[in-house]
Design an enzyme around this catalytic site. Structure first.
Site, PDB file in Angstrom:
ATOM      1  CG  ASP A   1      -4.375  -1.767   0.654  1.00 17.72           C
ATOM      2  OD1 ASP A   1      -3.650  -2.473   1.375  1.00 17.72           O
ATOM      3  OD2 ASP A   1      -4.258  -0.527   0.573  1.00 17.72           O
TER       4      ASP A   1
ATOM      5  CB  SER B   1      -0.953  -0.049   1.199  1.00 22.46           C
ATOM      6  OG  SER B   1      -1.993   0.890   1.049  1.00 22.46           O
TER       7      SER B   1
END
Length: 729
Positions: A209, A62
């Protein structure tokens, strides 16, 4: 001599042992996810560099993949700091381009007194819902521009520092580790927070993610062959029971639970040689991009505290200058030798190519290309418009990738307006518009607008561009409208007419960049005016109109609802001719101007309107109207009419809420206005004289559109309250 040899070997043995036992360990850096909190990674890197610690491999998830990918590709610490502090995060984390880059026709969509959010429909008529609140258009462009120098490096082991990014396959829940690929797109996939950002399609997978599967990818770093790891954990802490007070809190907690569980599993595998850095970020939220400096400092301090622990990792000698030179990014502005379009949308490749101003044989102009991407996306045909540079020897091909909207390109928008003069007379209007896009490869569209209430309207226009850039166009239209107009004699209202008008016409015109348009048209209309309230002895009227007109419009406002800078200018001239079917020959013109000026949270809008009827004409059918919020406040909407009118106004408002750095920004404004206006006729003695008016208002820019509560009054002893959803000024 033979007796001395063993003694000599015994004396030299410690030196050999030291050389064998003290090789520099291969160090891996593990950067966790945490949205805005990930900016603390920059401070960690800064502290490590100050101590001369060389990183041999980076694994990130991320925001950790963002910072890690930039650093691995060659960015220096001062460059990363400058980026973190200088990026317009609100713009980067949204899809809408800056309004100055949006084509003029799309700007005009905002002016139909409709809300800013629109529902999209597919070609089969079904409602199209996106896979995420944010499609990631601007974020992908930002990553592409920052990584243009490395975007063609498919093997991440060939970056200045070997790199890995982690994403999650939303269909299977599997962890996906990227060792190769298109670096900007890989990083974009790694940070696709479910439901917030749309997933990324890559290699047949739908990716979100990486924190969902592996928020602290220590295992990934070990697979890269490192001897020890420096692990940076900036994950969001769990909220306490008392802090869980809204549905948003519960949703955030659910995501945090998933990421913390896999994070704890990874932290449990730390060994004695690994170093764990946990910056003090309890007071920072995942959207606190405006506090970048503080988070960078927090990461820096947390690392310097561990100086003693990190001391064994420092090199005995100063870093090799040749090695540091290898950390410098390669050429970031390649000379473009060709441009290619990849397009699956409704418009033709040549339409897309028209908007790309990059010159062949010139260095890549990233600033201008970003603007061009915004203009293309603003056409409303594309789910995403991206670019990449493909390097092959001395050739550098700029590839424009335009993906059509899977949610559909036909749009429905709504709007609402209410007013009450506090004397029992109220008005409401409910509006809707439906736009069919992409009727042909040049980008023709069909707009239909309808409104019911105090003012009724039905307008339909077919807009056909005549060239690939929509510079020239032809636009036939048909319309119906019905509204109330007061007939005033000797400054006293004697009747209120209901005027119905039907018509059609044809415009030809030219767009002037992204900010202007000029139109010339001819039209015909007919209708009737019946007495609705008042003296029924006043005659009803049937009328016919035939005219030609010229209109010029200019719009450079940064927002149509609560602008902070720019201008809105309109000039129209119309001549009614018996030769075109008109009952009377007369001329009318109107000019309007609004100029926005801001300083910090304070904004002023200065401007007004001026309209004239130059010849003898029937009053009821040739009148301009004023009245409503900030249009001579205190009067109900369209409560003042005359063949001529003037309005001057100064509007002030101040933002009360701090700026947010996600599209879910709900600014609250308080403001007021001072106005001075007049209406008068040519054909009778009516002249309102100059009327001074004022208003105070509370404005709330909601996800649906701006919601305004206003109270207005004037020195004609009139006062009114207003509620507007969609229309501000």
């Amino acid at each position: 001599m033979r007796r001395l040899l063993p003694l000599l070997l015994l004396l030299l043995l410690p030196l050999f042992v030291q050389a064998v036992e003290a090789p520099r360990p291969k160090i891996g850096l593990v950067l966790s996810g945490g949205a805005a909190r990930g900016l603390a990674h920059i401070g960690v890197l800064k502290a490590l560099e100050e101590q001369g610690i060389k990183i041999d491999a980076i694994a990130g998830t991320s925001m950790g993949a963002v910072i890690g990918g930039l650093y691995a590709s060659g960015y220096k610490i001062d460059e990363l700091e400058k980026l973190a502090l200088g990026i317009d995060w609100q713009q980067a984390l949204s899809d809408a381009p800056p309004r100055k880059d949006v084509p003029f026709r799309r700007k005009q969509d905002d002016r139909d007194f409709l809300v800013k959010q629109k529902l999209s429909f597919r070609d089969d008529g079904s409602l199209g819902l996106p896979l995420g609140v944010i499609q990631g258009q601007n974020l992908a462009l930002l990553l592409e521009s920052l990584l243009a120098h490395a975007s063609d490096t498919r093997d991440f082991d060939k970056l200045p520092i070997p790199f890995r990014a982690v994403a999650t396959d939303i269909a299977t829940g599997e962890k996906v580790v990227f060792r190769k690929g298109h670096l900007p797109k890989v990083i974009r996939a790694s940070m696709s927070i479910p439901a917030v950002f749309a997933p990324v399609e890559l290699d047949g997978r739908l990716l979100v993610d990486g924190g969902m599967a592996d928020n602290i990818p220590l295992d990934v770093a070990r697979e890269m062959g490192v001897d020890m790891a420096i692990v940076v954990d900036i994950g969001t802490p769990l909220r306490t029971r008392k802090q869980l007070v809204t549905v948003v809190d519960v949703l955030n907690q659910s995501t945090t639970l998933m990421t913390r569980r896999n994070s704890e599993e990874q932290l449990a595998t730390l060994n004695k040689d690994d170093v764990l850095i946990q910056p003090a970020l309890a007071s920072f939220g995942s959207t606190d991009f405006g506090r970048a400096r503080e988070m960078i400092d927090a990461g820096y301090r947390a690392t310097r505290i561990l100086d003693t622990r990190l001391a064994p990792l420092r090199p005995s000698e100063a870093p090799d200058a040749e090695l540091m030179a290898a950390r410098t990014p390669s050429e970031r502005t390649p000379v473009i030798t060709a441009i290619r379009v990849e397009n699956d949308s409704k418009v033709g490749d040549d339409v897309i190519r028209y908007y790309i101003r990059q010159q062949i044989g010139e260095p890549l102009d990233l600033g201008r290309l970003q603007t061009d991407m915004g203009t293309l996306y603003g056409l409303d045909y594309f789910e995403q418009v991206q670019y990449r540079v493909v390097h092959k020897g001395s050739d550098h091909t700029l590839v424009i990738s335009a993906r059509g909207r899977r949610t559909g390109t036909d749009y429905l928008r709504l709007g609402l307006s209410l007013s009450d003069d506090m004397r029992g007379d109220s008005a409401f209007n409910l509006g809707a518009s439906y736009r069919v896009n992409g009727i042909n490869r040049l980008g023709a569209e069909w707009l239909t607008r309808a409104q019911i209430g105090d003012k009724q309207e039905l307008y339909s226009e077919f807009y056909q561009p005549l060239d690939v850039g929509s510079r020239y166009f032809i636009a036939p239209y048909g319309q119906f409208e019905s509204r109330n107009v007061e007939s005033i004699l000797d400054n006293d209202p004697v009747a209120q007419y209901r005027v119905e008008r039907y018509g059609f016409g044809l415009n030809v015109g030219r767009q002037i960049g992204n900010s202007g348009e000029i139109r010339f048209g001819v039209g015909q209309a007919w209708g009737k005016a019946d007495v609705r309230i008042g003296d029924h002895d006043q005659p009803s009227e049937n009328f016919n109109e035939g005219f030609y007109e010229l209109k010029y419009s200019f719009d450079s406002l940064d927002s149509v609802y609560f602008p902070h800078e720019g201008e809105d200018i309109g000039l129209s001239w119309r001549q009614y001719e018996p030769g075109l079917g008109s009952d009377q020959r007369y001329r009318q013109w109107e000019f309007k101007l609004d100029k926005a000026l801001s300083s910090g949270p304070d904004t002023f809008i200065l401007g007004g309107r001026y309209g004239r009827t130059l010849d003898t004409a029937e009053v009821v059918t040739s009148s301009f109207v004023l009245g409503g919020a900030r249009q001579l406040s205190g009067f109900r909407e369209d409560g003042v009419s005359g063949q001529n009118m003037s309005l001057m106004r100064a509007v002030y408002y101040r933002r009360l809420t701090p700026r947010a750095y996600l599209p879910l920004d709900f600014p609250l404004y308080i403001g007021g206005s001072l106005e001075r206006g007049r209406a008068w006729n040519n054909d009778n003695e009516f002249d309102s004289g100059y009327i001074n008016a004022a208003s105070i208002f509370l404005g709330f820019d909601t996800p649906l559109g701006p919601l305004n509560f206003s109270y207005g009054f004037n020195d004609d002893d009139e006062q009114a309250v207003y509620l507007n959803l969609g229309q501000t000024f």
